[in-house]
Design a protein around this motif. Structure first.
Motif, short mmCIF file in Angstrom:
data_model
loop_
_atom_site.label_atom_id
_atom_site.label_comp_id
_atom_site.label_asym_id
_atom_site.label_seq_id
_atom_site.Cartn_x
_atom_site.Cartn_y
_atom_site.Cartn_z
N PHE A 1 -8.71 0.46 -2.40
CA PHE A 1 -7.72 1.56 -2.30
C PHE A 1 -6.23 1.42 -2.98
N THR A 2 -5.68 0.25 -2.65
CA THR A 2 -4.48 -0.18 -3.32
C THR A 2 -4.45 -0.21 -4.84
N MET B 1 2.68 1.75 -3.45
CA MET B 1 1.56 2.34 -4.61
C MET B 1 1.33 3.65 -4.22
N LEU B 2 1.27 4.08 -2.98
CA LEU B 2 0.70 5.47 -2.78
C LEU B 2 1.98 6.35 -3.14
N ILE C 1 -6.53 1.06 -6.85
CA ILE C 1 -6.52 2.67 -7.42
C ILE C 1 -5.35 3.36 -7.38
N ALA C 2 -4.62 3.16 -6.27
CA ALA C 2 -3.68 3.85 -6.02
C ALA C 2 -2.33 3.39 -7.34
N LYS C 3 -2.33 2.19 -7.36
CA LYS C 3 -1.76 1.36 -8.49
C LYS C 3 -2.13 1.95 -10.15
N ALA C 4 -3.40 2.01 -10.14
CA ALA C 4 -3.94 2.24 -11.30
C ALA C 4 -3.39 3.81 -11.72
N ILE C 5 -3.48 4.65 -10.77
CA ILE C 5 -3.17 5.94 -11.03
C ILE C 5 -1.60 6.10 -11.41
N PHE D 1 -11.92 7.31 -1.81
CA PHE D 1 -10.56 7.46 -2.27
C PHE D 1 -10.08 8.48 -1.54
N VAL E 1 -9.47 7.59 -13.65
CA VAL E 1 -8.69 5.98 -13.53
C VAL E 1 -9.59 5.36 -12.39
N ILE E 2 -10.29 6.36 -11.83
CA ILE E 2 -11.03 5.64 -10.36
C ILE E 2 -12.54 5.24 -10.84
N PRO E 3 -12.60 3.78 -10.46
CA PRO E 3 -14.25 3.41 -10.73
C PRO E 3 -15.18 4.37 -10.41
N LEU F 1 0.73 -1.34 0.02
CA LEU F 1 0.01 -0.16 0.14
C LEU F 1 0.73 1.18 -0.03
N ALA G 1 2.13 6.42 -7.06
CA ALA G 1 0.99 7.32 -7.58
C ALA G 1 1.31 8.68 -7.52
N GLN H 1 -12.00 -1.99 2.63
CA GLN H 1 -11.51 -1.08 1.47
C GLN H 1 -10.14 -0.96 1.21
N ILE I 1 -10.10 8.24 2.28
CA ILE I 1 -8.94 7.73 2.79
C ILE I 1 -7.67 8.34 2.64
N ILE J 1 -7.28 12.03 -13.17
CA ILE J 1 -6.97 11.14 -12.06
C ILE J 1 -8.49 10.48 -11.91
#
Lengths: 141, 141
Positions: B128-129, A13-14, B131-135, A128, A119-121, A10, A17, B124, A131, A116
DNA sequence: AGAAAAAGCTATACGACATAGCAATTGGTC
DNA sequence: GACCAATTGCTATGTCGTATAGCTTTTTCT
């Protein structure tokens, strides 16, 4: 293919991103000859005319030692104006040129945000963002 | 109270979350006299013995110009060993001291991951992870 | 009145990242 | 086999965000 020890990590990835997204934003701002940090300062000043730079620094987590040259650059470029508030502090506000520039900044940021969001569902953007904010607030200080 | 132009700004929250989380991780690693980047390199080497440093750089998005002194430091501290793979590249692997250190790194990262997880509403974390990866993947390159 | 806090500033350092350019080796193509 | 292109590792150097230390001036609090 190599093994990736950060798969589904996590924190990693953060970081990636954020780095990738900031790099792209910096490219956008380059056309305005602005760095992201400078742009953020201008936005805060616009939203709070006559704000002191110490206050801007607190909002953006920029120390006064780093705010000083940053604000000086914006002043040199006549994007902002400083007027004394008391003997030790200035109130900052945008110059006309600054107002014009901020309009462009806002449009760049809007495009960036949209990129951005895309990219998010659908429906998960708010969760998101919430969080991310919670992580920030928990981890800082 | 001042107006916050970044309220609910996704990109800004992402950046602050990443910065705050990395700052905390850096503090953890300080006790090991390691920077986060160095720790990540050691983890990749552990997961891929005899990997070339160019490959490590590609995985972590570290350019060869920046990899060179980084790997040299790790070698100086005898955390890794280099053995020639062909005439131009070395294979990297952990030294015994490196193995010991990586065990500590892993424990620090585990604690760090847990601290982040604790901020996220149950169920969640995965979303969250992802989405971060997708970004990251969308914004980079 | 005196001490503490706040504001702005300079000087300086660090960490992550970038570009430019170089030498040595390897790989692919004619 | 010769030759060009790509790869690897490297040095030197610059940029950006952030950090600490230390200073002056002004305001605030006791």
């Amino acid at each position: 293919m190599k093994a990736d020890p950060f798969k589904n990590n996590l924190g990693y990835m953060l970081r990636r991103a954020s780095t990738a997204s900031m790099a792209r934003l910096a490219e956008q701002f380059a056309t305005l000859e602005l760095r992201p940090t400078e742009a953020s300062v201008l936005l805060v000043i616009e939203a709070n005319p006559r704000i002191r730079q110490s206050e801007v620094g607190r909002m953006l987590a920029i120390r006064s030692a780093n705010m000083a040259p940053l604000v000086a650059r914006l002043d040199d470029r006549q994007l902002i104006e400083r007027e004394p508030v008391d003997g030790r502090s200035h109130g900052l506000r945008l110059s006309p040129a600054g107002e014009t520039l901020v309009a462009q900044i806002k449009s760049e940021i809007e495009a960036h945000e949209k990129a951005i969001h895309d990219v998010i569902p659908t429906g998960q953007e708010e969760a998101f963002t919430k969080i991310a904010k919670a992580i920030w607030k928990t981890m800082e200080g």
